[in-house]
Scaffold this motif. Structure first.
Motif, PDB file in Angstrom:
ATOM      1  N   LEU A 205       0.838  -1.205   0.000  1.00 15.73           N
ATOM      2  CA  LEU A 205       0.000   0.000   0.000  1.00 15.73           C
ATOM      3  C   LEU A 205       0.867   1.246   0.000  1.00 15.73           C
ATOM      4  CD1 LEU A 205      -2.775   1.319   0.125  1.00 15.73           C
ATOM      5  CD2 LEU A 205      -2.666   1.149   2.626  1.00 15.73           C
ATOM      6  N   ARG A 206       0.646   2.082  -0.990  1.00 15.59           N
ATOM      7  CA  ARG A 206       1.296   3.390  -1.103  1.00 15.59           C
ATOM      8  C   ARG A 206       0.350   4.315  -1.863  1.00 15.59           C
ATOM      9  NH1 ARG A 206       5.762  -0.060  -2.426  1.00 15.59           N
ATOM     10  NH2 ARG A 206       7.370   0.007  -0.798  1.00 15.59           N
ATOM     11  N   ASP A 207       0.733   5.573  -1.949  1.00 13.75           N
ATOM     12  CA  ASP A 207       0.034   6.500  -2.835  1.00 13.75           C
ATOM     13  C   ASP A 207      -0.104   5.839  -4.201  1.00 13.75           C
ATOM     14  OD1 ASP A 207      -0.766   8.612  -4.463  1.00 13.75           O
ATOM     15  OD2 ASP A 207       1.135   9.663  -4.313  1.00 13.75           O
ATOM     16  N   SER A 208      -1.279   5.959  -4.807  1.00 14.83           N
ATOM     17  CA  SER A 208      -1.559   5.229  -6.048  1.00 14.83           C
ATOM     18  C   SER A 208      -0.553   5.530  -7.148  1.00 14.83           C
ATOM     19  CB  SER A 208      -2.972   5.549  -6.542  1.00 14.83           C
ATOM     20  OG  SER A 208      -3.104   6.931  -6.846  1.00 14.83           O
ATOM     21  N   LYS A 209       0.013   6.741  -7.143  1.00 15.77           N
ATOM     22  CA  LYS A 209       0.993   7.096  -8.183  1.00 15.77           C
ATOM     23  C   LYS A 209       2.275   6.268  -8.055  1.00 15.77           C
ATOM     24  CE  LYS A 209       0.896  11.473  -7.013  1.00 15.77           C
ATOM     25  NZ  LYS A 209      -0.272  11.494  -6.100  1.00 15.77           N
ATOM     26  N   LEU A 210       2.502   5.686  -6.888  1.00 16.10           N
ATOM     27  CA  LEU A 210       3.720   4.921  -6.635  1.00 16.10           C
ATOM     28  C   LEU A 210       3.506   3.414  -6.740  1.00 16.10           C
ATOM     29  CD1 LEU A 210       5.069   6.948  -3.568  1.00 16.10           C
ATOM     30  CD2 LEU A 210       5.647   7.225  -5.985  1.00 16.10           C
ATOM     31  N   VAL A 211       2.263   3.004  -7.018  1.00 18.18           N
ATOM     32  CA  VAL A 211       1.954   1.576  -7.171  1.00 18.18           C
ATOM     33  C   VAL A 211       1.873   1.261  -8.657  1.00 18.18           C
ATOM     34  CG1 VAL A 211       0.329  -0.287  -6.654  1.00 18.18           C
ATOM     35  CG2 VAL A 211       0.666   1.578  -5.001  1.00 18.18           C
ATOM     36  N   PRO A 212       2.662   0.299  -9.155  1.00 22.60           N
ATOM     37  CA  PRO A 212       2.588  -0.045 -10.586  1.00 22.60           C
ATOM     38  C   PRO A 212       1.156  -0.410 -10.983  1.00 22.60           C
ATOM     39  CG  PRO A 212       4.469  -1.106  -9.554  1.00 22.60           C
ATOM     40  CD  PRO A 212       3.670  -0.500  -8.439  1.00 22.60           C
ATOM     41  N   GLU A 213       0.752   0.007 -12.173  1.00 22.33           N
ATOM     42  CA  GLU A 213      -0.629  -0.210 -12.613  1.00 22.33           C
ATOM     43  C   GLU A 213      -1.024  -1.684 -12.541  1.00 22.33           C
ATOM     44  OE1 GLU A 213      -3.591   0.876 -16.367  1.00 22.33           O
ATOM     45  OE2 GLU A 213      -1.474   1.451 -16.429  1.00 22.33           O
ATOM     46  N   ALA A 214      -0.113  -2.574 -12.881  1.00 21.60           N
ATOM     47  CA  ALA A 214      -0.432  -4.004 -12.882  1.00 21.60           C
ATOM     48  C   ALA A 214      -0.736  -4.538 -11.487  1.00 21.60           C
ATOM     49  CB  ALA A 214       0.724  -4.789 -13.495  1.00 21.60           C
ATOM     50  N   ARG A 215      -0.290  -3.827 -10.448  1.00 21.97           N
ATOM     51  CA  ARG A 215      -0.475  -4.297  -9.076  1.00 21.97           C
ATOM     52  C   ARG A 215      -1.561  -3.543  -8.323  1.00 21.97           C
ATOM     53  NH1 ARG A 215       4.387  -4.023  -5.569  1.00 21.97           N
ATOM     54  NH2 ARG A 215       2.968  -5.165  -4.224  1.00 21.97           N
ATOM     55  N   ARG A 216      -2.083  -2.480  -8.915  1.00 20.53           N
ATOM     56  CA  ARG A 216      -3.026  -1.643  -8.162  1.00 20.53           C
ATOM     57  C   ARG A 216      -4.278  -2.400  -7.756  1.00 20.53           C
ATOM     58  NH1 ARG A 216      -2.505   3.077 -12.212  1.00 20.53           N
ATOM     59  NH2 ARG A 216      -0.512   4.015 -11.561  1.00 20.53           N
ATOM     60  N   GLY A 217      -4.774  -3.279  -8.626  1.00 16.41           N
ATOM     61  CA  GLY A 217      -5.992  -4.008  -8.310  1.00 16.41           C
ATOM     62  C   GLY A 217      -5.852  -4.853  -7.061  1.00 16.41           C
ATOM     63  N   GLU A 218      -4.758  -5.589  -6.949  1.00 13.97           N
ATOM     64  CA  GLU A 218      -4.572  -6.449  -5.776  1.00 13.97           C
ATOM     65  C   GLU A 218      -4.321  -5.619  -4.524  1.00 13.97           C
ATOM     66  OE1 GLU A 218      -0.095  -8.025  -5.752  1.00 13.97           O
ATOM     67  OE2 GLU A 218      -1.030  -8.288  -7.717  1.00 13.97           O
ATOM     68  N   VAL A 219      -3.585  -4.510  -4.674  1.00 15.15           N
ATOM     69  CA  VAL A 219      -3.359  -3.636  -3.524  1.00 15.15           C
ATOM     70  C   VAL A 219      -4.675  -3.010  -3.072  1.00 15.15           C
ATOM     71  CG1 VAL A 219      -2.221  -1.522  -2.747  1.00 15.15           C
ATOM     72  CG2 VAL A 219      -0.954  -3.174  -4.127  1.00 15.15           C
ATOM     73  N   ALA A 220      -5.503  -2.590  -4.019  1.00 15.20           N
ATOM     74  CA  ALA A 220      -6.805  -2.019  -3.681  1.00 15.20           C
ATOM     75  C   ALA A 220      -7.684  -3.037  -2.961  1.00 15.20           C
ATOM     76  CB  ALA A 220      -7.504  -1.512  -4.931  1.00 15.20           C
ATOM     77  N   ALA A 221      -7.639  -4.286  -3.393  1.00 14.62           N
ATOM     78  CA  ALA A 221      -8.440  -5.331  -2.750  1.00 14.62           C
ATOM     79  C   ALA A 221      -8.007  -5.527  -1.303  1.00 14.62           C
ATOM     80  CB  ALA A 221      -8.326  -6.633  -3.528  1.00 14.62           C
TER      81      ALA A 221
END
Length: 219
Positions: free
Chosen positions: A56-72
């Motif tokens: 979990l980090r600011d969304s700009k620092l999370v690679p797009e491919a991983r954002r879905g799993e981090v958001a979950a």
């Protein structure tokens, strides 16, 4: 660039004085097309004692491919969450700052439907300006915090959730108007997006006031 992992220091301090923290962060503010979205997540004392979700980090620092799993993981961690929206038409009609406030209030209204009372919480808002209170948020306790999405885990969660949902919407809109390449640029002012506006003009999803205002520098 040094990446700072968000912590729960501020949330734990605020939860000594308030029963809930509602963290809010916006995405899409600088785009030429599509809505602006404000994520809102609810954190209580028990959840503030749990470990921050992995990645979990600011969304700009999370690679797009991983954002879905981090958001979950973020959504499972918080007590409740919502994303509020203000359309391109809203932005053209009332301006970006009031539209941000409108989107935030819509997110807070969604939280009310699951039993959250925002007036009983402290609203931790990323940034240096309270755009919620002037939009009709009288009675709310709003605390702007610069770089909250970087430093505060709850605001980072709000950022990621809003980013994932807005990106998904822009991909859907790409299928409707593929010339603007929104699946890639998500409505921001990429070279391909600007070239498409020059060739095809504005769609109904563009922020016309922004595009006309910025035309000399953008195109």
């Amino acid at each position: 660039m040094t990446v700072i992992d968000p912590r729960l220091t501020m949330e734990r301090r605020l939860l000594k004085e308030h029963s809930l923290v509602i963290a809010c962060d916006e995405v899409g503010r600088g785009a030429l097309a599509g809505p602006v979205a404000v994520g809102a997540v609810v954190l209580d004392a028990p959840r503030s004692r749990k470990r921050v979700p992995q990645g979990l980090r600011d969304s700009k620092l999370v690679p797009e491919a991983r954002r879905g799993e981090v958001a979950a993981r973020a959504e499972a961690w918080v007590a409740a969450s919502a994303v509020g929206w203000a359309s391109a038409a809203d932005i053209d009609q009332i301006g970006i700052m009031r539209a941000l406030g409108l989107a935030a209030l819509r997110a807070l209204d969604d939280l009310r439907t699951v039993g959250v009372v925002p007036e009983e919480a402290i609203v931790l808002l990323d940034g240096n300006y309270d755009y919620i209170t002037p939009a009709g948020g009288a009675g709310l306790h709003v605390q702007p915090v610069v770089k909250a999405d970087r430093d505060c885990a709850s605001a980072a969660a709000a950022s990621v959730l809003a980013k994932v949902q807005r990106d998904a919407l822009m991909i859907e809109l790409h299928d409707e108007t593929p010339a603007y390449v929104w699946a890639r640029n998500k409505g921001y002012a990429s070279l391909a997006h600007r070239a498409a506006i020059r060739e095809h003009g504005l769609s109904r999803h563009h922020r016309a006031s922004w595009s006309i205002r910025d035309a000399p520098t953008l195109f």
